[in-house]
Design a protein around this motif. Sequence first.
Motif, PDB file in Angstrom:
ATOM      1  N   ASP A  12       0.867  -1.177   0.000  1.00 17.49           N
ATOM      2  CA  ASP A  12       0.000   0.000   0.000  1.00 17.49           C
ATOM      3  C   ASP A  12       0.903   1.227   0.000  1.00 17.49           C
ATOM      4  N   SER A  14       0.002   4.308  -0.552  1.00 19.07           N
ATOM      5  CA  SER A  14      -0.695   5.555  -0.259  1.00 19.07           C
ATOM      6  C   SER A  14      -0.054   6.251   0.934  1.00 19.07           C
ATOM      7  N   GLN A 151       0.455  -4.655   4.707  1.00 16.80           N
ATOM      8  CA  GLN A 151       0.454  -3.802   3.515  1.00 16.80           C
ATOM      9  C   GLN A 151       1.305  -2.555   3.689  1.00 16.80           C
ATOM     10  N   LYS A 152       1.683  -2.235   4.927  1.00 17.58           N
ATOM     11  CA  LYS A 152       2.485  -1.036   5.185  1.00 17.58           C
ATOM     12  C   LYS A 152       3.936  -1.345   5.550  1.00 17.58           C
TER      13      LYS A 152
END
Length: 215
Positions: A12, A14, A151-152
Motif C-alpha cells: 500500500d 498511499s 500492507q504497510k
Amino acid sequence: MLLQPAQRTKLDESDDRLFYDFPRFVTHVDEGFIQQLTDLYRERLQPHSRILDLMSSWVSHLPEEIEFEHVEGHGLNEEELARNPRLNHYFVQNLNQKQLLPLPDQSFDAVLIAVSVQYLQLPEAVFAEIYRILKPGGICIVSFSNRMFYQKAIQAWRDSSEAERVELVKGYFAAIPGFGPAEVIMRPSQVSSFLQMLGMGGSDPFYAVIGQRQG
C-alpha cells in the motif's frame, strides 16, 4: 545504501497519514511481549533521563514507577499521542516523507522504537537522526515481534524471516558510523509459524536490538 529501492516498497503506497488517520486504541502485541518490553525499559533506562518515544501511540509501555525528566513522543496520529499519559510533549511527522527530526543535537539519553521499525522506508536516514539527537553513551532500543500491518511494512521486512529481521535492524545501526556493535535479545516463539497462522501461536516472540552512541 543498505536497502535497494525495491526493498523499500510497500504493498500500500498511499500516504501513511491516511492509513493512520483513524486512532487505534489497541495494543498490537500480547501482554507477555509488553511485560518483557517494560522489564527491558526498567533495566536499561535511567531515572530522570530524557526519552524520545519514536513512532509512538497512546501507550509507551514505560515502567510506572520510574520518573523521567522528559518524555517526547512522536507518531502519525495526534489523537493517540494526546491520550498517552507518559508524554510531556509530542509532535506528528511522517518519517517516510521527512526524516529530519525537530530536536536539538545530543538532547536525549534514549530513543525507543516499539513494534514500528518495519514501516520505515528510509531507515538509514532515520537512524542517522537518532544518532544525532542521542547524547554520547545514549542508547536506542528497537523492539519488534512477528506482527505487522502487512500492507504497510517494507518489502525487505515482509520477505525476511524473524532472524533475518534482527540482522536487518543490526544493519541499520551498523550503517551509521558512531554506533557501537548492536546488542540483540531474541526470544522466539516456541510454536511453529504454521500453527501461528492457524491462531495457535502461543505467546508473541520478543526481539530487541539495542544500539549505543559511542562517547
